[in-house]
Design a protein around this motif. Sequence first.
Motif, mmCIF file in Angstrom:
data_model
loop_
_atom_site.group_PDB
_atom_site.id
_atom_site.type_symbol
_atom_site.label_atom_id
_atom_site.label_comp_id
_atom_site.label_asym_id
_atom_site.label_seq_id
_atom_site.Cartn_x
_atom_site.Cartn_y
_atom_site.Cartn_z
ATOM 1 N N SER A 116 -87.068 -44.732 40.735
ATOM 2 C CA SER A 116 -87.130 -45.529 41.773
ATOM 3 C C SER A 116 -87.974 -44.904 42.924
ATOM 4 O O SER A 116 -88.580 -45.466 43.833
ATOM 5 N N GLU A 124 -84.030 -52.969 44.808
ATOM 6 C CA GLU A 124 -85.772 -53.382 44.549
ATOM 7 C C GLU A 124 -86.461 -52.321 45.476
ATOM 8 O O GLU A 124 -86.142 -51.927 46.451
ATOM 9 N N THR A 125 -87.872 -52.025 45.056
ATOM 10 C CA THR A 125 -88.702 -51.188 45.848
ATOM 11 C C THR A 125 -88.727 -51.988 47.282
ATOM 12 O O THR A 125 -88.687 -50.850 48.283
#
Length: 238
Positions: free
Chosen positions: A163, A221-222
């Motif tokens: 992440s 999510e990024t």
Amino acid sequence: MARLLEFLHAVKSDPSLAAPVEILDHDSTSQDLGDVEVDIEQRTFGSRFTAARYLHERLSGTGLGNIDQDRGLWAWLSLFYFEELCPPDKKGKRTPGEDARWVPDSGHAFRYYRHLLAGPYRIFHAHRTNPERAMILLCGPLHQPGDIVEQLASRQELVTNASLLATATALYLDGTTALPKRGAASTEKLNDRTRGKPGTVRRLVDVYKQFDLAWDLYSMETEAVITLLPTEFTRFRS
């Protein structure tokens, strides 16, 4: 490995020395793999990512054991690809750098990641399901890993954090040049202590650790992670 390091120390003062490629397959300086067959060809990679992907494809699944920790293997490959790993500058001078760039230092994980081939290979292998998320550590030429690699590969918990690396790649990788954006690794001194300037990689690590206490960043999510970041990161968001 001793012969390789002897040559590297000598070539610093005499760049005309030819790489001792004869030791790659000499009985006294090399070891036969026996029944294991590995096809490695002479080629130019152009980037850390391309080299890591190629070596991962060629070495994984061959039956070679303990690839990550095989210092002799990575020293052999370093000499085999010497010309790309240590290109001469405009004046013909070669700068091999520290020994750990050529023969992995197994006593310290950070120095192992400094190896010009084993470092990218390990990063690629750790993120093999989606290596592009670690592109911030795999971009650029093989002989110039860059400051961001120094900062993020220094600790195991950072270099394997999918992440964090995906966020760093989204923030700091220039989509046009495929290189880190200018100023991404900038630092400053404060009371004899080095810290990252606002919005830089070191600051991202600090902020990420703080957010990780309250958010499940691995499941996000990024882009969602990026939206949480404070305004100091705005200049890198585009």
